[in-house]
Write a protein that holds these residues in place. Sequence first.
Motif, PDB file in Angstrom:
ATOM      1  N   PRO A  85     -62.910  24.755 -37.892  1.00  0.00           N
ATOM      2  CA  PRO A  85     -63.547  25.952 -37.628  1.00  0.00           C
ATOM      3  C   PRO A  85     -63.921  26.401 -36.293  1.00  0.00           C
ATOM      4  O   PRO A  85     -64.204  27.701 -36.126  1.00  0.00           O
ATOM      5  CB  PRO A  85     -65.115  25.254 -38.346  1.00  0.00           C
ATOM      6  CG  PRO A  85     -65.283  23.817 -38.099  1.00  0.00           C
ATOM      7  CD  PRO A  85     -63.572  23.387 -38.236  1.00  0.00           C
ATOM      8  N   ARG A  86     -63.758  25.464 -35.360  1.00  0.00           N
ATOM      9  CA  ARG A  86     -63.967  25.766 -34.043  1.00  0.00           C
ATOM     10  C   ARG A  86     -62.880  27.027 -33.598  1.00  0.00           C
ATOM     11  O   ARG A  86     -63.275  28.122 -33.095  1.00  0.00           O
ATOM     12  CB  ARG A  86     -64.208  24.848 -33.079  1.00  0.00           C
ATOM     13  CG  ARG A  86     -64.218  25.254 -31.415  1.00  0.00           C
ATOM     14  CD  ARG A  86     -63.928  23.855 -30.676  1.00  0.00           C
ATOM     15  NE  ARG A  86     -64.073  24.263 -29.231  1.00  0.00           N
ATOM     16  CZ  ARG A  86     -62.678  23.830 -28.540  1.00  0.00           C
ATOM     17  NH1 ARG A  86     -61.754  23.528 -29.467  1.00  0.00           N
ATOM     18  NH2 ARG A  86     -62.732  24.008 -27.380  1.00  0.00           N
ATOM     19  N   LYS A  87     -61.873  26.780 -33.629  1.00  0.00           N
ATOM     20  CA  LYS A  87     -60.557  27.894 -33.298  1.00  0.00           C
ATOM     21  C   LYS A  87     -60.530  28.792 -34.203  1.00  0.00           C
ATOM     22  O   LYS A  87     -60.526  29.982 -33.685  1.00  0.00           O
ATOM     23  CB  LYS A  87     -59.427  26.798 -33.317  1.00  0.00           C
ATOM     24  CG  LYS A  87     -59.006  25.825 -32.319  1.00  0.00           C
ATOM     25  CD  LYS A  87     -57.653  25.218 -32.586  1.00  0.00           C
ATOM     26  CE  LYS A  87     -57.488  24.245 -31.479  1.00  0.00           C
ATOM     27  NZ  LYS A  87     -55.970  23.577 -31.579  1.00  0.00           N
ATOM     28  N   THR A  88     -60.868  28.351 -35.507  1.00  0.00           N
ATOM     29  CA  THR A  88     -60.846  29.774 -36.776  1.00  0.00           C
ATOM     30  C   THR A  88     -61.810  30.665 -36.234  1.00  0.00           C
ATOM     31  O   THR A  88     -61.688  32.115 -36.197  1.00  0.00           O
ATOM     32  CB  THR A  88     -61.118  29.424 -37.901  1.00  0.00           C
ATOM     33  OG1 THR A  88     -60.136  28.298 -38.006  1.00  0.00           O
ATOM     34  CG2 THR A  88     -60.919  30.339 -38.763  1.00  0.00           C
ATOM     35  N   TYR A  89     -63.159  30.247 -35.963  1.00  0.00           N
ATOM     36  CA  TYR A  89     -64.481  31.260 -35.592  1.00  0.00           C
ATOM     37  C   TYR A  89     -64.137  31.848 -34.047  1.00  0.00           C
ATOM     38  O   TYR A  89     -64.466  33.123 -34.129  1.00  0.00           O
ATOM     39  CB  TYR A  89     -65.677  30.276 -35.508  1.00  0.00           C
ATOM     40  CG  TYR A  89     -66.828  31.116 -36.201  1.00  0.00           C
ATOM     41  CD1 TYR A  89     -66.733  32.356 -36.367  1.00  0.00           C
ATOM     42  CD2 TYR A  89     -67.741  30.196 -36.952  1.00  0.00           C
ATOM     43  CE1 TYR A  89     -67.924  33.043 -36.976  1.00  0.00           C
ATOM     44  CE2 TYR A  89     -68.586  30.762 -37.584  1.00  0.00           C
ATOM     45  CZ  TYR A  89     -68.919  32.199 -37.739  1.00  0.00           C
ATOM     46  OH  TYR A  89     -70.055  32.968 -38.446  1.00  0.00           O
ATOM     47  N   THR A  90     -63.706  31.147 -33.233  1.00  0.00           N
ATOM     48  CA  THR A  90     -63.575  31.640 -32.043  1.00  0.00           C
ATOM     49  C   THR A  90     -62.508  32.987 -32.080  1.00  0.00           C
ATOM     50  O   THR A  90     -62.872  34.159 -31.397  1.00  0.00           O
ATOM     51  CB  THR A  90     -63.085  30.880 -30.967  1.00  0.00           C
ATOM     52  OG1 THR A  90     -63.895  29.772 -30.843  1.00  0.00           O
ATOM     53  CG2 THR A  90     -62.610  31.591 -29.475  1.00  0.00           C
ATOM     54  N   GLY A  91     -61.399  32.826 -32.744  1.00  0.00           N
ATOM     55  CA  GLY A  91     -60.311  33.938 -32.838  1.00  0.00           C
ATOM     56  C   GLY A  91     -60.829  35.015 -33.744  1.00  0.00           C
ATOM     57  O   GLY A  91     -60.774  36.097 -33.484  1.00  0.00           O
ATOM     58  N   LEU A  92     -61.709  34.652 -34.746  1.00  0.00           N
ATOM     59  CA  LEU A  92     -62.220  35.857 -35.811  1.00  0.00           C
ATOM     60  C   LEU A  92     -63.110  36.724 -34.747  1.00  0.00           C
ATOM     61  O   LEU A  92     -63.221  37.951 -34.690  1.00  0.00           O
ATOM     62  CB  LEU A  92     -62.953  35.364 -36.917  1.00  0.00           C
ATOM     63  CG  LEU A  92     -63.386  36.328 -37.890  1.00  0.00           C
ATOM     64  CD1 LEU A  92     -62.173  37.109 -38.396  1.00  0.00           C
ATOM     65  CD2 LEU A  92     -64.327  35.687 -38.734  1.00  0.00           C
ATOM     66  N   LEU A  93     -64.043  35.859 -34.102  1.00  0.00           N
ATOM     67  CA  LEU A  93     -64.986  36.791 -33.263  1.00  0.00           C
ATOM     68  C   LEU A  93     -64.317  37.688 -32.420  1.00  0.00           C
ATOM     69  O   LEU A  93     -64.889  38.707 -31.998  1.00  0.00           O
ATOM     70  CB  LEU A  93     -66.129  35.741 -32.510  1.00  0.00           C
ATOM     71  CG  LEU A  93     -67.058  35.085 -33.398  1.00  0.00           C
ATOM     72  CD1 LEU A  93     -67.568  33.936 -32.819  1.00  0.00           C
ATOM     73  CD2 LEU A  93     -67.985  36.196 -33.951  1.00  0.00           C
ATOM     74  N   LEU A  94     -63.398  37.258 -31.443  1.00  0.00           N
ATOM     75  CA  LEU A  94     -62.854  37.780 -30.349  1.00  0.00           C
ATOM     76  C   LEU A  94     -62.006  38.991 -30.848  1.00  0.00           C
ATOM     77  O   LEU A  94     -61.834  40.087 -30.416  1.00  0.00           O
ATOM     78  CB  LEU A  94     -61.926  37.038 -29.561  1.00  0.00           C
ATOM     79  CG  LEU A  94     -62.642  35.893 -28.707  1.00  0.00           C
ATOM     80  CD1 LEU A  94     -61.628  35.085 -28.207  1.00  0.00           C
ATOM     81  CD2 LEU A  94     -63.479  36.351 -27.912  1.00  0.00           C
ATOM     82  N   LEU A  95     -61.315  38.691 -32.061  1.00  0.00           N
ATOM     83  CA  LEU A  95     -60.310  39.761 -32.417  1.00  0.00           C
ATOM     84  C   LEU A  95     -61.178  40.830 -33.510  1.00  0.00           C
ATOM     85  O   LEU A  95     -61.056  42.056 -33.275  1.00  0.00           O
ATOM     86  CB  LEU A  95     -59.566  39.089 -33.575  1.00  0.00           C
ATOM     87  CG  LEU A  95     -58.271  38.312 -32.880  1.00  0.00           C
ATOM     88  CD1 LEU A  95     -57.481  37.703 -34.055  1.00  0.00           C
ATOM     89  CD2 LEU A  95     -57.469  39.397 -32.098  1.00  0.00           C
ATOM     90  N   GLY A  96     -62.483  40.404 -34.013  1.00  0.00           N
ATOM     91  CA  GLY A  96     -63.284  41.258 -34.753  1.00  0.00           C
ATOM     92  C   GLY A  96     -63.962  42.403 -33.734  1.00  0.00           C
ATOM     93  O   GLY A  96     -64.174  43.393 -34.318  1.00  0.00           O
ATOM     94  N   SER A  97     -64.200  41.849 -32.551  1.00  0.00           N
ATOM     95  CA  SER A  97     -65.037  42.812 -31.546  1.00  0.00           C
ATOM     96  C   SER A  97     -64.283  44.124 -31.387  1.00  0.00           C
ATOM     97  O   SER A  97     -64.896  45.144 -31.071  1.00  0.00           O
ATOM     98  CB  SER A  97     -65.085  42.141 -30.356  1.00  0.00           C
ATOM     99  OG  SER A  97     -63.941  42.003 -29.598  1.00  0.00           O
ATOM    100  N   ILE A  98     -62.760  44.259 -31.571  1.00  0.00           N
ATOM    101  CA  ILE A  98     -62.079  45.469 -31.172  1.00  0.00           C
ATOM    102  C   ILE A  98     -62.251  46.434 -32.123  1.00  0.00           C
ATOM    103  O   ILE A  98     -62.663  47.583 -31.708  1.00  0.00           O
ATOM    104  CB  ILE A  98     -60.528  44.999 -31.166  1.00  0.00           C
ATOM    105  CG1 ILE A  98     -60.163  43.722 -30.221  1.00  0.00           C
ATOM    106  CG2 ILE A  98     -59.492  45.926 -31.048  1.00  0.00           C
ATOM    107  CD1 ILE A  98     -58.895  43.140 -30.148  1.00  0.00           C
ATOM    108  N   PRO A  99     -62.038  46.431 -33.508  1.00  0.00           N
ATOM    109  CA  PRO A  99     -62.274  47.508 -34.390  1.00  0.00           C
ATOM    110  C   PRO A  99     -64.057  47.798 -34.332  1.00  0.00           C
ATOM    111  O   PRO A  99     -64.142  48.932 -34.707  1.00  0.00           O
ATOM    112  CB  PRO A  99     -62.012  46.938 -35.777  1.00  0.00           C
ATOM    113  CG  PRO A  99     -62.159  45.461 -35.814  1.00  0.00           C
ATOM    114  CD  PRO A  99     -61.560  45.176 -34.322  1.00  0.00           C
ATOM    115  N   VAL A 100     -64.843  47.003 -34.090  1.00  0.00           N
ATOM    116  CA  VAL A 100     -66.251  47.327 -34.091  1.00  0.00           C
ATOM    117  C   VAL A 100     -66.461  48.217 -32.873  1.00  0.00           C
ATOM    118  O   VAL A 100     -67.265  49.329 -33.140  1.00  0.00           O
ATOM    119  CB  VAL A 100     -67.070  46.066 -33.856  1.00  0.00           C
ATOM    120  CG1 VAL A 100     -68.534  46.531 -33.607  1.00  0.00           C
ATOM    121  CG2 VAL A 100     -67.058  45.229 -35.083  1.00  0.00           C
ATOM    122  N   MET A 101     -65.824  47.888 -31.829  1.00  0.00           N
ATOM    123  CA  MET A 101     -65.888  48.964 -30.741  1.00  0.00           C
ATOM    124  C   MET A 101     -65.025  50.208 -30.857  1.00  0.00           C
ATOM    125  O   MET A 101     -65.390  51.438 -30.630  1.00  0.00           O
ATOM    126  CB  MET A 101     -65.649  48.243 -29.511  1.00  0.00           C
ATOM    127  CG  MET A 101     -66.570  47.329 -28.911  1.00  0.00           C
ATOM    128  SD  MET A 101     -66.218  46.618 -27.284  1.00  0.00           S
ATOM    129  CE  MET A 101     -64.816  45.218 -27.715  1.00  0.00           C
TER     130      MET A 101
END
Length: 450
Positions: A85-101
């Motif tokens: 879960p650590r690697k998975t969550y980190t990747g999702l948060l970082l990549l997910g910030s792009i379309p939000v902005m």
Amino acid sequence: MNIRHKANRIRLLNFSTPQMRAFHMSWFAFHICFFGWFGIAPLMAVVREDLSLTQTQIGNTIIASVAITVVVRLLIGVLCDRIGPRKTYTGLLLLGSIPVMGISLANSFETFLLARLAIGAIGASFVITQYHTTMMFAPNVVGTANATSAGWGNLGGGTTQILMPLIFSGILMLGVNEALGWRLAMLVPGVVLFLTGIAYWYFTQDAPDGNFSELRARGELPEASGEYGAAQSFMAAAKDIRVWALFVVYGLCFGVELTINNIAAIYFFDTFDLTLATAGLIAGLFGLMNIFARTLGGVFSDLFAKQAGLKGRVRWLFIALICEGIALIAFSQMHVLSMAIGIMLVFSLFVQMAEGATYGVVPFINKKALGAVAGIVGAGGNIGAVSAAFLFRNESLSYQQGLFYLGITVLLLASCVLVVRFSDATEAEEAKAYREAAGDRHEQGALSLR
């Protein structure tokens, strides 16, 4: 999988143990994901004017915001089993910030639709949150831990309804017009998502005794191959009819919550002729119930399990769903603002308790395929939201009519819970595990501030 040294208590103010750091980081990350996922919802009245959107087009963007999450949730659970879960969550948060902005660049219905579709991927964060807390907490408190972390994460659906109009208003006070104001406002959740991703990497680990890579190197965790491989674990979960029953059930509760998060502000704005800020504040109350309501669902699940084992968890889930359906039908019939708010809060209570009750059952379906089970059931929530959204994109149906039909659907399909059964051997095994985890804790509460 057999994870050792799980916590048998939840000490809310203790940040020194890996179990409690995972608990706090997972709910906070999910909260921020909700903030980014639904950040645009309370501003839709402004976006509607800026981009000249019709009710059908708004309905399509609502569907887009939850549709992609179905696919991502199916994949993310298997990914948790594989890399942790650590690697998975980190990747999702970082990549997910792009379309939000990136949604701030939308200048037409088509680009706005694509942005909401891409943002929907961060809704898969829920699966990682439930996976991570299941890794960290013992059977006697896992229902409470799952429900609380998810509930405080879902709370983001309430805070965004309140905060985003305030952020938007603050930007307008700087002399910016509304068309630019909503775009600048969406940069805020995007930046916070990115920073949270960095924090998750540094402050958490996969399990009480270390990360999955370390546990596998020490021979304490099976390699992600054979019966523990991605394809095998997914197929094991997919062949279990109980998983699909819970898939439907989660659509009836979390799918309904997502739907209300998307339409609540604009519903109160149009139906009761309120200002955008007031409509957002009232809509936010629905999500703010998560501060305790979903936790109650998990607490009752653990209490029912103490009295009647896994059968007790299932019975409680059925009760919560029936109460949810009745409350939703009542809410749809309210024409006085004060009455609508009161019934909405009752409805919100049972929706969120049903969600907590669902994930009080999930950890016991198949421990070898926990990620796959959590992913499939979680995807059911989004399928429910997509299905419900079609009611609210229909120009011939009012929102109140849509809510009524949705309540009837919840009552009828609640019977799917009756499919979820466990063998006598599994019941006995889990009852024993519960007693061992509880140990000498009968004089103490599962949830503690110490």
